[in-house]
Write a protein that holds these residues in place. Structure first.
Motif, PDB file in Angstrom:
ATOM      1  N   UNK A 263       0.823  -1.278  -0.033  1.00 49.11           N
ATOM      2  CA  UNK A 263      -0.153   0.031  -0.014  1.00 49.11           C
ATOM      3  C   UNK A 263       0.896   1.278   0.085  1.00 49.11           C
ATOM      4  N   UNK A 264       0.447   2.267  -0.610  1.00 49.14           N
ATOM      5  CA  UNK A 264       1.499   3.414  -0.824  1.00 49.14           C
ATOM      6  C   UNK A 264       0.461   4.718  -0.103  1.00 49.14           C
ATOM      7  N   UNK A 265       1.325   5.666   0.099  1.00 43.53           N
ATOM      8  CA  UNK A 265       0.847   6.718   0.647  1.00 43.53           C
ATOM      9  C   UNK A 265      -0.551   7.462  -0.091  1.00 43.53           C
ATOM     10  N   UNK A 266      -0.367   7.222  -1.475  1.00 40.22           N
ATOM     11  CA  UNK A 266      -1.456   7.770  -2.278  1.00 40.22           C
ATOM     12  C   UNK A 266      -2.579   7.598  -1.759  1.00 40.22           C
ATOM     13  N   UNK A 267      -2.955   6.164  -1.197  1.00 35.57           N
ATOM     14  CA  UNK A 267      -4.273   5.817  -0.917  1.00 35.57           C
ATOM     15  C   UNK A 267      -4.709   6.486   0.470  1.00 35.57           C
ATOM     16  N   UNK A 268      -3.898   6.951   1.102  1.00 32.92           N
ATOM     17  CA  UNK A 268      -4.099   7.523   2.523  1.00 32.92           C
ATOM     18  C   UNK A 268      -3.984   8.762   2.941  1.00 32.92           C
ATOM     19  N   UNK A 269      -3.525   9.587   1.768  1.00 30.93           N
ATOM     20  CA  UNK A 269      -2.854  11.078   2.221  1.00 30.93           C
ATOM     21  C   UNK A 269      -4.163  11.764   2.733  1.00 30.93           C
ATOM     22  N   UNK A 270      -5.451  11.512   2.266  1.00 29.00           N
ATOM     23  CA  UNK A 270      -6.451  12.236   2.679  1.00 29.00           C
ATOM     24  C   UNK A 270      -6.715  11.936   4.064  1.00 29.00           C
ATOM     25  N   UNK A 271      -6.581  10.803   4.928  1.00 33.09           N
ATOM     26  CA  UNK A 271      -6.825  10.542   6.134  1.00 33.09           C
ATOM     27  C   UNK A 271      -5.753  11.330   7.028  1.00 33.09           C
ATOM     28  N   UNK A 272      -4.666  11.241   6.305  1.00 33.76           N
ATOM     29  CA  UNK A 272      -3.437  12.086   7.141  1.00 33.76           C
ATOM     30  C   UNK A 272      -3.753  13.571   7.235  1.00 33.76           C
ATOM     31  N   UNK A 273      -4.333  14.063   6.112  1.00 32.72           N
ATOM     32  CA  UNK A 273      -4.415  15.402   6.045  1.00 32.72           C
ATOM     33  C   UNK A 273      -5.361  15.921   6.982  1.00 32.72           C
ATOM     34  N   UNK A 274      -6.531  15.076   7.113  1.00 34.39           N
ATOM     35  CA  UNK A 274      -7.616  15.355   7.994  1.00 34.39           C
ATOM     36  C   UNK A 274      -7.132  15.373   9.554  1.00 34.39           C
ATOM     37  N   UNK A 275      -6.187  14.492   9.935  1.00 35.56           N
ATOM     38  CA  UNK A 275      -5.398  14.421  11.280  1.00 35.56           C
ATOM     39  C   UNK A 275      -4.419  15.393  11.224  1.00 35.56           C
TER      40      UNK A 275
END
Length: 824
Positions: free
Chosen positions: A702-714
């Motif tokens: 899994x890459x960061x591209x799949x979760x960057x939205x979640x990290x952005x919210x945090x």
């Protein structure tokens, strides 16, 4: 021929020659400046004919013309016009002007045995009437036939005997359009009276288009002569050459008038492009159904002015009575009952019998054709709207021959069609007619798969990419910092020595991975940040678990080769099916000839893979998807395919001769077959099993591209919480920032603020509740004489000795009382 002779005389004497009867296009080749063709050239009507052919979708036409200069002159132009609308002429029926009825009948029977049912008749009215009389007798004027006559007959409709009209019911005809005018009606009336006076015995006198052209041509000539010469005479020199001919030519070319036939004038010695009226012969006469104009094509009425483009829509024509009075439009062709059966060629191959199988029985001298392609063709023929008789014939290809040779067999007319696993290729479609594909296809690369379960001790790191690991660790640290800042002044669990601060904060942050954090969070901003972070951690851990499971189980299906470039770099051998068009693709991949191997069956392909490249085998094979599906059905757990995005084909289709109308009907039948339940009933060996689905060979991490939205919210939530807390705290320290004592430096003020941050916030709700709790608490003690002993039990449990129970406040009061007594 007469016109050519007279034109030659005109050139020699330099006198203009005007013809109002010669219509042959061959006269254009003479290119004489002294020749004026005061008729409409026969070649001008071929565009109108092709528009009709295109409007009704007919693909083949048989011209029937007289065998002379008049009949042959139109043919080259007709070929060219029909080719532009994707129609062709499979045969020309040539009738001698002196042909007997028996000769005409033999020729028409020959045409009758062909598939084409659209005929264009180009001849005079005498011979044409005989043609239709005989066609009626032998059954060629019935339902399904289409007859179109040129203006050679339609313009001379008045001379056709009334008895012959009954044989022409349903025929379409072209005639030169003559607009109705008062001058024309007045002239016809005067002419008819004059004609009857001169010819009392002829009561049925009519003035046709040739008479109108003759009248307009004479009028134009008279006007030109008056303009040039006035009342003077022609002058000839001693050699009988006109001295005024060139001047008269110029005058004739300039003349324009509104004649009886319409707008009349010469352009390069010919009349302007005419308008043709389309008529339908029915009953006892003719019915106009529309017009054709050079600019607008087919139109219902000439008065319509909003037509801005060329049209070939049959909707612009009126109702038509076809031969035999059918209710539907003739399709223009059919399989003749007494004609030959279709000869269908089938490629004979040794392998991939699931697609095409030919079995020869020597004992009965019979041949059996089977396989998926044959089953589909038989099913499609069964849903055709009419019966098509056919027979299969095996075609054996040589070792050096490809399926292109099958195409040649159709092009040369050796077979009426070819059925089998034949791919639709662009360069082949230039020479033959394909049906719609009955199998969607493409090209893929077949490679073995390896048991590649990774037993590395560090396999647990692979589910996440390195950028995702690093980002996750950074956000765990960021969360620890945010919680410490928000809780340090109000929460005792985040206070103490510095190492205790750091340890507790990081422990709290990383324990959220397994949701084992036990420290209480007291501030609301911290609670919001923790809730958001727990959601992110939940999604991240679940994705990690799924990816790790995939790595430890599905990873064994990884291919041994990822793309063609890897084969080239390693010098591996590659294979293709013998006779396939894929050969051109393999040759274009820059493989050395020694690296290219051929196979002819699934068994042979398996043998080459078993040997491997080092032993003369192959490491990969390129073939069409249907063929690879047949192979994978037998070896699904050992091989897989890779997408080859640069390789495409149109699928499997049936092959017919170029321009064959049968191809269109078979295509429609294929669509009907595919959408019916019959398609599911036929066992399809080309369906790939789910386990054999194409793999891309890419990693499963899994890459960061799949979760960057979640990290952005945090991140946003944490930064906002810190920002709000910082504003509130610094505002509370305004007394420190605003001290007017200049002896205190800014650095000392900052240190003072930091020291204040490190102190407990006694005004916070947490500490206030604790203080109130301490102030309202009581201590239960037991008094026995002068000894006071605390009792670690609730008050209500000590009811058995109520006189001995006192609160701590009471005991202190007693002590104070005793002290005062002693002192006093």
């Amino acid at each position: 021929m007469q016109a050519s002779f007279v034109i030659d005389l005109g050139n020699k004497s330099q006198i203009p020659i005007i013809s109002f009867s010669a219509t042959s296009p061959d006269l254009n080749s003479i290119r004489s400046p002294y020749f004026f063709q005061a008729t409409v050239n026969d070649s001008s009507q071929v565009k109108a004919i092709s528009a009709i052919i295109q409007a009704f979708g007919w693909r083949q036409v048989v011209p029937i013309h007289v065998d002379n200069v008049f009949g042959k002159g139109i043919i080259p132009y007709l070929y060219e016009a029909l080719e532009e609308v994707d129609a062709r002429i499979p045969y020309r029926s040539i009738i001698s002007p002196r042909a007997t009825n028996q000769e005409i009948e033999i020729e028409l029977y020959k045409v009758m045995t062909m598939q084409t049912r659209v005929f264009i008749v180009h001849m005079g009215p005498d011979l044409g009437s005989r043609i239709f009389r005989i066609a009626k007798e032998i059954g060629m004027m019935g339902e399904g036939y289409v007859w179109i006559i040129t203006d050679g007959m339609t313009n001379l409709w008045s001379v056709i005997d009334r008895s012959d009209v009954d044989y022409m019911q349903g025929v379409l005809g072209l005639r030169n359009y003559v607009p109705n005018s008062k001058e024309l009606k007045r002239f016809e009336k005067q002419w008819k009276l004059k004609f009857l006076q001169d010819n009392p015995g002829m009561g049925n006198a009519k003035f046709d288009i040739f008479g109108l052209w003759a009248y307009d041509a004479t009028t134009t000539l008279a006007m030109a002569v008056e303009e040039v010469f006035g009342t003077t005479n022609f002058n000839f020199d001693a050699a009988n050459v006109s001295q005024n001919g060139p001047t008269l030519i110029q005058a004739l070319s300039r003349m324009r008038l509104k004649g009886l036939s319409g707008d009349f004038g010469f352009i390069n010695g010919q009349l302007e492009s005419p308008i043709f009226q389309i008529v339908n012969f029915n009953g006892n006469g003719e019915n106009g159904i529309g017009f054709w104009t050079p600019n607008h094509g087919l139109v219902r009425r000439l008065e319509v002015t909003n037509v801005t483009r060329y049209s070939t829509s049959k909707g612009n024509l009126g109702s038509i009575i076809w031969p035999g009075d059918p209710q539907s439009i003739p399709k223009g062709w059919e399989i003749p009952i007494n004609g030959k059966r279709l000869k269908i060629g089938v490629p004979m191959q040794n392998g991939f019998t699931e697609l095409v199988k030919i079995a020869l029985d020597n004992s009965t001298n019979s041949t059996t054709f089977s396989g998926y392609c044959i089953d589909v063709f038989n099913a499609v023929m069964n849903v055709m709207p009419y019966h098509v008789p056919f027979d299969f014939y095996p075609i054996k290809l040589g070792e050096e021959e490809t399926y292109n040779n099958l195409i040649d067999e159709v092009v040369y007319g050796n077979y009426d069609a070819v059925v089998g696993d034949i791919s639709i290729i662009a360069n082949r479609s230039k020479y033959v007619e394909y049906t719609l594909p009955f199998v969607q296809s493409g090209v893929e690369i077949l490679v073995p798969i390896r048991n590649d379960v990774d037993k590395n001790a560090w396999v647990f790191l692979k589910p996440l990419s390195w950028d995702l690991w690093i980002t996750s660790i950074c956000f765990f640290t960021f969360l620890a910092f945010v919680i410490w800042v928000l809780e340090h002044r109000i929460n005792e669990e985040f206070r103490g020595p510095p190492l205790h601060h750091v340890g507790t904060s990081f422990w709290f942050s990383f324990s959220t991975i397994v949701f084992a954090h036990r420290e209480k969070v007291l501030s609301n901003p911290a609670r919001i940040v923790v809730v958001i972070w727990c959601v992110v951690v939940f999604i991240l851990t679940q994705s990690y678990t799924a990816s790790l499971t995939s790595l430890l189980t599905v990873q064994q299906l990884q291919p041994t080769v990822t793309d063609v470039n890897e084969l080239l770099m390693k010098g591996e051998n590659i294979g293709y099916q013998i006779g396939s068009f894929v050969r051109e693709i393999v040759l274009g991949l820059k493989f050395h000839p020694s690296q290219i191997k051929t196979y002819y069956s699934p068994q042979h392909l398996e043998e080459l893979f078993t040997k491997g490249s080092a032993n003369g085998g192959i490491a990969a094979a390129i073939d069409e998807i249907p063929c690879l599906n047949v192979f994978l059905a037998q070896h699904c757990n050992r091989y897989t395919t890779l997408k080859a995005p640069t390789f495409r084909s149109g699928g499997f289709g049936f092959v017919f001769p170029k321009g064959s109308p049968l191809a269109a009907d078979v295509s429609r039948a294929i669509l009907e077959f595919i959408q019916s339940d019959r398609a599911e009933e036929i066992e399809n060996p080309l369906k790939r099993q789910p386990i054999c689905s194409t793999t891309s060979g890419s990693t499963n991490n899994l890459s960061l591209g799949s979760f960057w939205g979640l990290f952005l919210i945090v991140g946003v939530a944490g930064v906002l919480a810190l920002l709000c807390y910082a504003i509130e705290f610094l505002y509370g320290q305004k007394d420190v920032w605003c001290k007017c004592d200049t002896g205190i430096s800014m650095w000392k003020r900052i240190l003072q603020v930091l020291r204040n941050f490190d102190q407990r916030d006694l005004t916070s709700q947490a500490f206030r509740q604790r203080e109130l709790k301490e102030e309202g608490s009581i201590e239960v003690i037991r008094v026995r004489g002068d000894v006071e002993t605390p009792v670690n039990a609730p008050i209500e449990t000590l009811d058995e000795e109520p006189n001995d129970i006192r609160t701590a406040t009471e005991s202190r009061e007693i002590d104070i009382h005793h002290a005062n007594t002693n002192s006093s």
